[in-house]
Design an enzyme around this catalytic site. Structure first.
Site, PDB file in Angstrom:
ATOM      1  N   LYS A 141       0.829  -1.202   0.000  1.00  0.00           N
ATOM      2  CA  LYS A 141       0.000   0.000   0.000  1.00  0.00           C
ATOM      3  C   LYS A 141       0.862   1.250   0.000  1.00  0.00           C
ATOM      4  CE  LYS A 141      -3.793  -0.454   2.476  1.00  0.00           C
ATOM      5  NZ  LYS A 141      -4.432  -0.646   3.785  1.00  0.00           N
ATOM      6  N   ARG A 163      -3.292   3.306   8.461  1.00  0.00           N
ATOM      7  CA  ARG A 163      -3.575   2.126   7.628  1.00  0.00           C
ATOM      8  C   ARG A 163      -2.417   1.149   7.669  1.00  0.00           C
ATOM      9  NH1 ARG A 163      -4.641   4.798   1.848  1.00  0.00           N
ATOM     10  NH2 ARG A 163      -5.832   2.880   1.556  1.00  0.00           N
ATOM     11  N   GLY A 222      -6.864  -9.769   7.834  1.00  0.00           N
ATOM     12  CA  GLY A 222      -6.434 -10.247   9.141  1.00  0.00           C
ATOM     13  C   GLY A 222      -5.641  -9.188   9.875  1.00  0.00           C
ATOM     14  N   MET A 226      -4.901  -5.167  11.163  1.00  0.00           N
ATOM     15  CA  MET A 226      -5.760  -4.164  11.775  1.00  0.00           C
ATOM     16  C   MET A 226      -6.513  -3.402  10.694  1.00  0.00           C
ATOM     17  SD  MET A 226      -4.975  -0.718  13.895  1.00  0.00           S
ATOM     18  CE  MET A 226      -5.219   0.317  12.458  1.00  0.00           C
ATOM     19  N   ARG A 255      -3.442  -1.529  -6.472  1.00  0.00           N
ATOM     20  CA  ARG A 255      -2.629  -2.745  -6.398  1.00  0.00           C
ATOM     21  C   ARG A 255      -3.009  -3.639  -7.576  1.00  0.00           C
ATOM     22  NH1 ARG A 255      -5.697  -4.859  -1.013  1.00  0.00           N
ATOM     23  NH2 ARG A 255      -7.708  -4.230  -1.775  1.00  0.00           N
ATOM     24  N   HIS A 292     -16.136  -8.859   0.993  1.00  0.00           N
ATOM     25  CA  HIS A 292     -15.103  -9.760   1.514  1.00  0.00           C
ATOM     26  C   HIS A 292     -15.201 -11.143   0.883  1.00  0.00           C
ATOM     27  CE1 HIS A 292     -13.436 -12.632   4.490  1.00  0.00           C
ATOM     28  NE2 HIS A 292     -12.475 -11.734   4.551  1.00  0.00           N
ATOM     29  N   ARG A 297       0.683 -47.702 -14.041  1.00  0.00           N
ATOM     30  CA  ARG A 297       0.731 -48.659 -12.924  1.00  0.00           C
ATOM     31  C   ARG A 297      -0.037 -49.899 -13.335  1.00  0.00           C
ATOM     32  NH1 ARG A 297      -0.534 -43.537 -10.525  1.00  0.00           N
ATOM     33  NH2 ARG A 297       0.874 -42.994  -8.804  1.00  0.00           N
ATOM     34  N   SER A 349      13.354 -43.089 -13.168  1.00  0.00           N
ATOM     35  CA  SER A 349      12.184 -42.270 -12.862  1.00  0.00           C
ATOM     36  C   SER A 349      12.128 -42.166 -11.346  1.00  0.00           C
ATOM     37  CB  SER A 349      10.926 -42.929 -13.417  1.00  0.00           C
ATOM     38  OG  SER A 349       9.812 -42.135 -13.087  1.00  0.00           O
ATOM     39  N   GLY A 390      10.639 -41.958  -8.061  1.00  0.00           N
ATOM     40  CA  GLY A 390       9.336 -42.206  -7.444  1.00  0.00           C
ATOM     41  C   GLY A 390       9.311 -41.464  -6.127  1.00  0.00           C
ATOM     42  N   ASN A 412       7.065 -40.348  -4.195  1.00  0.00           N
ATOM     43  CA  ASN A 412       6.160 -40.705  -3.091  1.00  0.00           C
ATOM     44  C   ASN A 412       6.867 -41.657  -2.137  1.00  0.00           C
ATOM     45  OD1 ASN A 412       4.309 -39.233  -4.480  1.00  0.00           O
ATOM     46  ND2 ASN A 412       3.133 -40.986  -5.222  1.00  0.00           N
ATOM     47  N   ASP A 413       7.366 -42.779  -2.685  1.00  0.00           N
ATOM     48  CA  ASP A 413       8.084 -43.729  -1.829  1.00  0.00           C
ATOM     49  C   ASP A 413       9.396 -43.140  -1.338  1.00  0.00           C
ATOM     50  OD1 ASP A 413       6.873 -46.220  -1.148  1.00  0.00           O
ATOM     51  OD2 ASP A 413       6.730 -46.651  -3.297  1.00  0.00           O
ATOM     52  N   CYS A 467       7.984 -39.297 -11.338  1.00  0.00           N
ATOM     53  CA  CYS A 467       6.612 -39.738 -11.522  1.00  0.00           C
ATOM     54  C   CYS A 467       5.814 -39.725 -10.218  1.00  0.00           C
ATOM     55  CB  CYS A 467       6.563 -41.124 -12.149  1.00  0.00           C
ATOM     56  SG  CYS A 467       7.307 -42.382 -11.103  1.00  0.00           S
ATOM     57  N   TYR A 483      11.981 -34.812 -17.789  1.00  0.00           N
ATOM     58  CA  TYR A 483      10.529 -34.645 -17.783  1.00  0.00           C
ATOM     59  C   TYR A 483       9.959 -34.826 -16.386  1.00  0.00           C
ATOM     60  CZ  TYR A 483      10.068 -39.742 -17.443  1.00  0.00           C
ATOM     61  OH  TYR A 483      10.128 -41.033 -17.007  1.00  0.00           O
TER      62      TYR A 483
HETATM   63  P1  ADP Z   1      -7.794  -2.072   3.519  1.00  0.00           P
HETATM   64  O1  ADP Z   1      -6.388  -2.486   3.616  1.00  0.00           O
HETATM   65  O2  ADP Z   1      -8.720  -2.911   4.304  1.00  0.00           O
HETATM   66  O3  ADP Z   1      -8.220  -1.882   2.090  1.00  0.00           O
HETATM   67  P2  ADP Z   1      -7.443   0.763   3.694  1.00  0.00           P
HETATM   68  O4  ADP Z   1      -6.274   1.223   4.465  1.00  0.00           O
HETATM   69  O5  ADP Z   1      -7.301   0.766   2.232  1.00  0.00           O
HETATM   70  O6  ADP Z   1      -7.896  -0.642   4.229  1.00  0.00           O
HETATM   71  O7  ADP Z   1      -8.644   1.684   4.109  1.00  0.00           O
HETATM   72  C1  ADP Z   1      -9.946   1.358   3.762  1.00  0.00           C
HETATM   73  C2  ADP Z   1     -10.623   2.540   3.166  1.00  0.00           C
HETATM   74  O8  ADP Z   1     -10.564   3.656   4.024  1.00  0.00           O
HETATM   75  C3  ADP Z   1     -10.028   3.043   1.881  1.00  0.00           C
HETATM   76  O9  ADP Z   1     -10.444   2.334   0.781  1.00  0.00           O
HETATM   77  C4  ADP Z   1     -10.548   4.448   1.836  1.00  0.00           C
HETATM   78  O10 ADP Z   1     -11.835   4.467   1.300  1.00  0.00           O
HETATM   79  C5  ADP Z   1     -10.583   4.823   3.279  1.00  0.00           C
HETATM   80  N1  ADP Z   1      -9.446   5.672   3.592  1.00  0.00           N
HETATM   81  C6  ADP Z   1      -8.233   5.313   4.002  1.00  0.00           C
HETATM   82  N2  ADP Z   1      -7.430   6.375   4.170  1.00  0.00           N
HETATM   83  C7  ADP Z   1      -8.179   7.451   3.855  1.00  0.00           C
HETATM   84  C8  ADP Z   1      -7.925   8.857   3.812  1.00  0.00           C
HETATM   85  N3  ADP Z   1      -6.740   9.355   4.137  1.00  0.00           N
HETATM   86  N4  ADP Z   1      -8.922   9.657   3.417  1.00  0.00           N
HETATM   87  C9  ADP Z   1     -10.124   9.125   3.100  1.00  0.00           C
HETATM   88  N5  ADP Z   1     -10.435   7.841   3.119  1.00  0.00           N
HETATM   89  C10 ADP Z   1      -9.466   7.004   3.496  1.00  0.00           C
HETATM   90 MG    MG Z   2      -7.832  -0.628   0.868  1.00  0.00          MG
END
Ligand code: ADP
Ligand code: MG
Ligand code: MG
Length: 889
Positions: free
Chosen positions: A27, A97, A106, A108, A350, A466, A573, A776, A778, A780-781, A843, A863
């Site tokens: 990010k 973020r 997973g 924060m 991304r 999600h 086999r 060849s 093998g 597994n064995d 194999c 191969y």
């Molecule tokens: P995740 O990794 O779960 O995608 P993000 O860090 O991308 O979380 O944040 C989720 C959302 O929060 C972003 O898609 C955006 O909409 C909002 N966000 C994050 N930072 C800002 C910011 N500086 N201003 C406005 N919205 C923000």
């Molecule tokens: Mg995001």
């Protein structure tokens, strides 16, 4: 020089050079990169992943100079924005973020609007002239911070919000007034104090460091650890923290927030694709709070107005940015943006997750568009991902009882019993049941259940929810946002709109390509290997060196494998042929025979059937190499074991039950894997192997003589550990083969080789190569015998070993390169020492597992051989191996 821990981005400039992903996380690196190429990104700074690593190394202490660096960068952002963090008159608010190298659920969750307190909120009101917006931001901040930093159950404050909506008789949070929201802030704070026994922090500095600490802390939370394990992400990578000045999508109806893909992530079509919400913030779009609207007319069903229609000027900005991003990154992008008063801001980009189908189409299209080379296209598709394309889809002509329809969130077809929780899904999968996980919506807590399920059905959430995103990443079929069903967790059932009730344990089928939900199971059909897939595989074949064969025992399997591009059979086999109904009797007769004559009599009954098997295989393979392994398993595998079965068989065979029972007892082994099997059978009962060689050579001679085939049969002798074993069996085989050849009076070449599947075979491969024209491996064995680990008994502890990372992987899935792999390498080297032209292959099951295929390429094998469905995966992995080598990686 001391490390630099904090990197600035803003106003068209970003600190750091080159690929910063490892240091700044995905990010952070992309925020910096977007800033540097002139896209509108709110200013901010990134605390490096190195800080995370040091934090854990030093007993959860930050590097001493971190505080000062953060202060300094914050000043920079303030200067640029003309606001000050914590200033009651004109406060700067920020988001905090997380962001690791690889995007990682997973971690924060993001905290938005950080820096708000009872003083600064007044400043926001003054600056914006919009108390409703100010209090909306404030209440959001308290909700997010309490949940993700203070660990307060999110439902507690959500309930208060719901009560307020009810009290005012409204449905959407956008309908609450400034005063309602101001009251909510007070209620929230009181509740936090009541539950946690302390005041909500008012000090912006405390808020900031609290959030930074929570991001680093979340790197080691169980969800993140599970995700890393499933995706082979090392814990040493660490996460970065991004602190970024806020832009506001919740300032009114000329504001919005949204997510989009530069191409369709499900089909790969080159259509800009996304969803947004007016007057909203952050995760509102993906959280399913309101139904998001489509970005453009092409992406919607017409029921809701698109951004193209309601905010055309913003849509235009967005189109331009997405085109720039694709050109720059030369890959499909997954973007997050916010619009504040008609001005577009980019918050994330991304490389987008995509289905296998989309991955192939996008790679091929981008070659056509001149964006990437054929080699890059090949490297863009993950070998394992192809699995999705190689499996059957629903038979279009089969009757279907469609009871509901949702969004086609991740294609493929899946059927199974309905379960309603991730834990149940996992439990069921453990005992081998196929299940469909049905949820109102999914969250990161459900990952393990999504993994265990065949498919996922959710009642709420869009194409970017999600469930949809994670399922696509897993290559799992998913129908999302299926408003046609009402899920009742308590009653463990869901009700479709037409009233049909589906209970836990009922079987349903999902079609992730159409969004249909069907009752019962639906038959499937084979996939097509043409079009984009065919083109990609042509490039794959151009770049790879390693050949790919298949493990097949029947003409049908061979036909499937040839369709998938197999270049021969690496392992047939023969024992599987013995099990067929009419033959098993003759096989048992042979086993029960008292003397050589009796055995020969029984074997002569099997001979024509075996010959028929090989005729079928040779015909199907049309002259491609075919390696046939002589009988491998111990003889007791062909006999019944329970008293009842023994009695039944005795009756059929017209022998005494006691005689049969004696034989079974006589053949009993304590450790069959290490017992009387493989070449040891051939040594003690040479007539068995003689019959098999006879059948192979007759089949070959006949086809060569009568039908003009070009066949070079490869006769393979299993479980050799001592060169003398092979010397004896080889001379037997030559005697039989030459007899047949001279009888047919044709010129036939044939090869005799061996499996390398015992450590001693690898260690003495130079001697063994004197008697073998091919090896060849093998694996597994070889894995069983190298580890001293019986695969059949490993189930009780192996999963635990993998979970605890005592073994990095299941060694029966991914070749153990450090141990078993060393034996393979040694076998290759020693084999070639003695016989430079020796043919080398593998194999074991590993022949179709990408990391093992890459290893085989590096070890210099000729191969790999794998099951028919994995042939394209192995071909692609082989091409990756060659291209990575070319790039020196
Ligand atoms: P995740 O990794 O779960 O995608 P993000 O860090 O991308 O979380 O944040 C989720 C959302 O929060 C972003 O898609 C955006 O909409 C909002 N966000 C994050 N930072 C800002 C910011 N500086 N201003 C406005 N919205 C923000
Ligand atoms: Mg995001
Ligand atoms: Mg999130």
């Amino acid at each position: 020089m001391a490390s630099k821990y904090v990197y600035f981005f803003g106003d068209g400039k970003a600190e750091g050079k080159g690929d910063m992903k490892n240091l700044l996380g995905g990010k952070g690196a992309n925020l910096a990169e977007m800033t540097a190429i002139g896209l509108p990104v709110p200013a901010g700074f990134t605390i490096t992943t190195e800080v995370c690593t040091e934090f854990y190394k030093n007993n959860r202490q930050y590097p001493p100079q971190l505080k000062a660096e953060v202060e300094e960068q914050l000043r920079q952002v303030e200067k640029l924005m003309g606001k000050r963090f914590g200033d009651p008159k004109n406060p700067l608010l920020v988001s905090v973020r997380s962001g690791a190298r690889a995007s990682m659920p997973g971690m924060m969750d993001t905290v938005l609007n950080l820096g708000l307190n009872d003083q600064t909120v007044q400043g926001i009101i003054e600056q914006s002239g919009d108390p409703r917006f100010a209090y909306d931001s404030y209440r959001r901040f308290i909700q997010m911070y309490s949940n993700v930093v203070l660990d307060l159950d999110g439902d507690i404050l959500e309930d208060i919000l719901e009560q307020m909506k009810e009290l005012r008789g409204v449905h959407q949070d956008t309908e609450l007034s400034a005063e309602d929201l101001r009251q909510l802030v007070t209620k929230f704070k009181n509740k936090v104090k009541e539950v946690l026994g302390r005041d909500f922090p008012e000090d912006p500095q405390e808020q900031l460091w609290g959030s930074i600490g929570a991001v680093f802390g979340s790197w080691m939370n169980p969800r993140a650890i599970t995700y890393r394990k499933l995706n082979n992400i090392p814990a040493e990578w660490g996460t970065a923290v991004n602190v970024q000045s806020m832009v506001y999508g919740n300032m009114g109806d000329d504001c919005a927030t949204g997510v989009a893909f530069t191409r369709n992530p499900s089909t790969g079509e080159k259509v800009f694709f996304g969803e947004f919400l007016i007057n909203a913030q952050g995760e509102d779009v993906v959280a399913g709070i309101r139904t998001p609207q489509p970005i453009n007319k092409a992406g919607g069903d017409g029921s809701l107005p698109s951004m193209e229609e309601v905010l055309p000027d913003c849509y235009e900005q967005l189109m331009e940015v997405q085109a720039t991003l694709e050109k720059h990154y030369r890959d499909m992008q997954d973007i997050e943006f916010t619009i504040e008063k008609h001005k577009l801001y980019m918050l994330q980009t991304r490389n987008g997750k995509r289905t296998a189908k989309a991955a192939v189409k996008i790679a091929v299209d981008m070659v056509t568009e001149g964006l990437i080379s054929e080699k890059e296209a090949v490297l863009r598709v993950e070998p394992d991902q192809l699995d999705q394309l190689l499996h059957p889809s629903l038979d279009p002509s089969a009757p279907k009882n469609v009871v509901a329809k949702g969004l086609p969130a991740s294609p493929g077809a899946a059927g199974g019993e309905v379960v309603f929780s991730a834990d149940e899904a996992e439990e069921a999968a453990r005992i081998g049941l196929k299940v469909i996980l049905v949820r109102v919506e999914t969250s990161p807590e459900d990952i393990h259940g999504m993994h265990a399920a065949q498919g996922i059905l959710t009642a709420r959430g869009g194409m970017t929810s999600h469930a949809a995103v994670v399922a696509r990443g897993m290559g799992k079929c998913c129908v999302a946002g299926c408003g046609d069903i009402k899920v009742d967790y308590k009653a463990q059932q869901f009700t479709a709109r037409n009233g049909v009730v589906v209970k836990k344990g009922d079987v349903i089928t999902l079609d992730g390509s159409t969004g249909e939900v069907m009752l019962g199971s639906v038959p499937t059909v084979q996939p097509e290997m043409t079009g984009d897939f065919g083109r990609l595989m042509e490039w794959v074949d151009k770049f790879r060196r390693l050949k790919v064969r298949t493990n097949a025992d029947t003409p049908q399997d061979s036909a499937v494998a040839r369709q998938f591009g197999a270049e021969g059979i690496g392992l047939c086999r023969t024992e599987h042929m013995f099990f067929e109904a009419e033959r098993i009797m003759a096989v048992r007769e042979m086993i029960l025979a008292e003397d050589l004559e009796g055995r020969k009599r029984a074997l002569s009954k099997i001979l024509p059937m075996q010959k028929g098997d090989f005729l079928g295989l040779f015909r199907e393979m049309k002259g491609l190499p075919v390696t046939i392994r002589l009988l491998d398993p111990p003889l007791h595998e062909f006999l019944p074991h329970t008293d009842k079965e023994i009695e039944d068989l005795a009756r059929v065979m017209n022998v005494q039950a006691a005689t049969l029972k004696n034989k079974v007892e006589f053949l009993h082994e304590f450790n069959p894997m290490l017992g009387h099997r493989g070449c040891r059978l051939g040594i003690t009962f040479p007539e068995i192997y003689d019959m098999q060689v006879h059948a192979i050579m007759e089949a070959a001679c006949q086809l060569i003589k009568e039908e003009g085939y070009e066949i070079v049969p490869e006769i393979m002798i299993p479980l050799v550990g001592e060169v003398k074993e092979l010397a004896i069996l080889r001379s037997n085989a030559i005697r039989v083969a030459d007899e047949v050849i001279s009888r047919y009076r044709v010129d036939v070449q044939y090869l005799i080789g061996t499996m390398i599947e015992l450590p001693r075979a690898a260690l003495t491969a130079d001697e063994i190569a004197r008697e073998a024209e091919f090896f060849s491996f093998g694996t597994n064995d070889l894995t069983q015998t190298t580890y001293g680990l019986s695969r059949d008994d490993a189930g009780k502890f192996l999963p635990y070993y993998v979970e605890r990372e005592i073994y990095p992987n299941d060694p029966f899935v991914a070749l153990d390169q450090g141990g078993v792999g060393q034996l393979v390498k040694m076998g290759c080297e020693k084999g070639r020492q003695t016989r430079p032209e020796i043919k080398l292959g593998i194999c074991g099951e590993h022949g179709g597992e990408p990391s093992s295929v890459i290893f085989c390429h590096q070890a210099g094998l000729d191969y790999v051989s794998c099951s028919p469905y994995r042939v394209p995966i192995a071909r692609l992995a082989a091409a990756h191996a060659a291209l990575l080598e070319e790039q020196g990686r």
